[in-house]
Design an enzyme around this catalytic site. Sequence first.
Site, PDB file in Angstrom:
ATOM      1  N   ARG A  53       0.797  -1.221   0.000  1.00 14.69           N
ATOM      2  CA  ARG A  53       0.000   0.000   0.000  1.00 14.69           C
ATOM      3  C   ARG A  53       0.833   1.275   0.000  1.00 14.69           C
ATOM      4  NH1 ARG A  53      -3.028  -3.953   1.717  1.00 14.69           N
ATOM      5  NH2 ARG A  53      -1.065  -4.571   2.650  1.00 14.69           N
ATOM      6  N   THR A  54       1.840   1.312   0.864  1.00 11.51           N
ATOM      7  CA  THR A  54       2.553   2.577   1.022  1.00 11.51           C
ATOM      8  C   THR A  54       3.277   2.942  -0.278  1.00 11.51           C
ATOM      9  OG1 THR A  54       2.788   2.108   3.359  1.00 11.51           O
ATOM     10  CG2 THR A  54       4.218   3.813   2.454  1.00 11.51           C
ATOM     11  N   LYS A  82      25.936  -3.966  -2.544  1.00 11.43           N
ATOM     12  CA  LYS A  82      27.402  -3.944  -2.721  1.00 11.43           C
ATOM     13  C   LYS A  82      28.104  -3.346  -1.515  1.00 11.43           C
ATOM     14  CE  LYS A  82      26.912  -2.883  -7.662  1.00 11.43           C
ATOM     15  NZ  LYS A  82      27.174  -1.805  -8.639  1.00 11.43           N
ATOM     16  N   ARG A 103      11.458   3.693   2.967  1.00 12.72           N
ATOM     17  CA  ARG A 103      11.150   2.746   4.052  1.00 12.72           C
ATOM     18  C   ARG A 103      12.418   1.960   4.350  1.00 12.72           C
ATOM     19  NH1 ARG A 103       5.955  -1.111   4.251  1.00 12.72           N
ATOM     20  NH2 ARG A 103       5.133   0.875   5.015  1.00 12.72           N
ATOM     21  N   HIS A 131       5.582   5.858  11.437  1.00  8.58           N
ATOM     22  CA  HIS A 131       4.990   5.742  10.094  1.00  8.58           C
ATOM     23  C   HIS A 131       4.048   6.944   9.931  1.00  8.58           C
ATOM     24  CE1 HIS A 131       3.672   4.137   6.408  1.00  8.58           C
ATOM     25  NE2 HIS A 131       3.388   2.892   6.754  1.00  8.58           N
TER      26      HIS A 131
HETATM   27  C1  NCD Z   1       2.088  -1.153   8.078  1.00 10.74           C
HETATM   28  C2  NCD Z   1       3.590  -0.979   8.173  1.00 10.74           C
HETATM   29  O1  NCD Z   1       4.326  -1.218   7.205  1.00 10.74           O
HETATM   30  O2  NCD Z   1       4.006  -0.558   9.239  1.00 10.74           O
HETATM   31  N1  NCD Z   1       1.622  -1.325   6.771  1.00 10.74           N
HETATM   32  C3  NCD Z   1       1.354  -0.212   6.026  1.00 10.74           C
HETATM   33  O3  NCD Z   1       2.206   0.591   5.743  1.00 10.74           O
HETATM   34  N2  NCD Z   1       0.073  -0.014   5.650  1.00 10.74           N
HETATM   35  C4  NCD Z   1       1.556  -2.161   9.016  1.00 10.74           C
HETATM   36  C5  NCD Z   1       2.119  -3.539   9.020  1.00 10.74           C
HETATM   37  O4  NCD Z   1       3.012  -3.890   8.256  1.00 10.74           O
HETATM   38  O5  NCD Z   1       1.627  -4.310   9.837  1.00 10.74           O
END
Ligand code: NCD
Length: 305
Positions: A53-54, A82, A103, A131
């Site tokens: 999703r993100t 590397k 991320r 997040h």
């Molecule tokens: C979450 C995350 O990556 O922290 N997912 C997201 O970004 N919607 C929650 C999760 O992974 O449980």
Amino acid sequence: MDMKGRSIVSIRDFTHEEIASIVAKALEVKAGKWPQAMRGKVLATLFFEPSTRTRLSFEAAMVSMGGQVIGFADPNVSSAKKGESLADTIRTVTGYVDVIAMRHPLEGAARLASQVASVPVINAGDGANQHPTQTCLDLVTIHEEFGRLDGLTVGMLGDLKHGRTVHSLAQALSHFRSRLVLISPPSLRMPDHLKLELEAAGCAFEEVPTLESVPCKLDVLYVTRIQKERFADFQEYERVACAYRLNRETLAGACSQARIMHPLPRVDEIAEELDGTPNAIYFRQAHNGIPTRQALLGLVTGAIR
Ligand code: NCD
């Protein structure tokens, strides 16, 4: 609102007024204002951890506003493989794009990236820490449901120890006179430093071990999966796996009217039988990732004000 040039690393860096303005801006974007605002701009999505999703909603947000995207979804295809340091990767990519969404499994990675980048860095999750963009879309969803953010009773169920979404969300809600009910097995309670912060912010909260022991009617029940990948000890994970499951039967009493939210992915903590009920708003929540990230990308690049 002027956020041009600003990185989004932690929800802690934002005031009550700023969070409320971001939510208002996302709702404006959703209503169709600011089409094509990102024309001529490029986003880098650097994902050192899995994401559906993100990453995809960042990319869709950019493309649908006329912008372009470069990046990677697997660090094994980048020079990290590397042995390149994160700082050097960022020093390089910062020269290619207008904004970076990253991320990373390490807590603090986004802060470091923001310190070496000359363009805004948006934290798309750093380990178990923060997040912030998920929190913004959670708040947009809550605002759509209740017409306000203030004074709601929000239950948080699940892995409150490792879940970055609930860490950021609890901090944000502490600005809005929320009452929080933290529902988790004892070994997965919210870390003490976060509870101290909630106390210092004057946020009312209580901790209970199970859904049945929730002491008051909830407006929102925010469910998270157990963050299997963050456990150092697999046996410890096995002891808590399947510790809670929301279904027609367990969604009773204090939770029966609650809107159910979840950042997704779900594993087994919400039964699919709930998906069609009026309580379940988690897929609508996921779709709010687009206008929310459109607003954030626009704000930090100065394309939206
Ligand atoms: C979450 C995350 O990556 O922290 N997912 C997201 O970004 N919607 C929650 C999760 O992974 O449980």
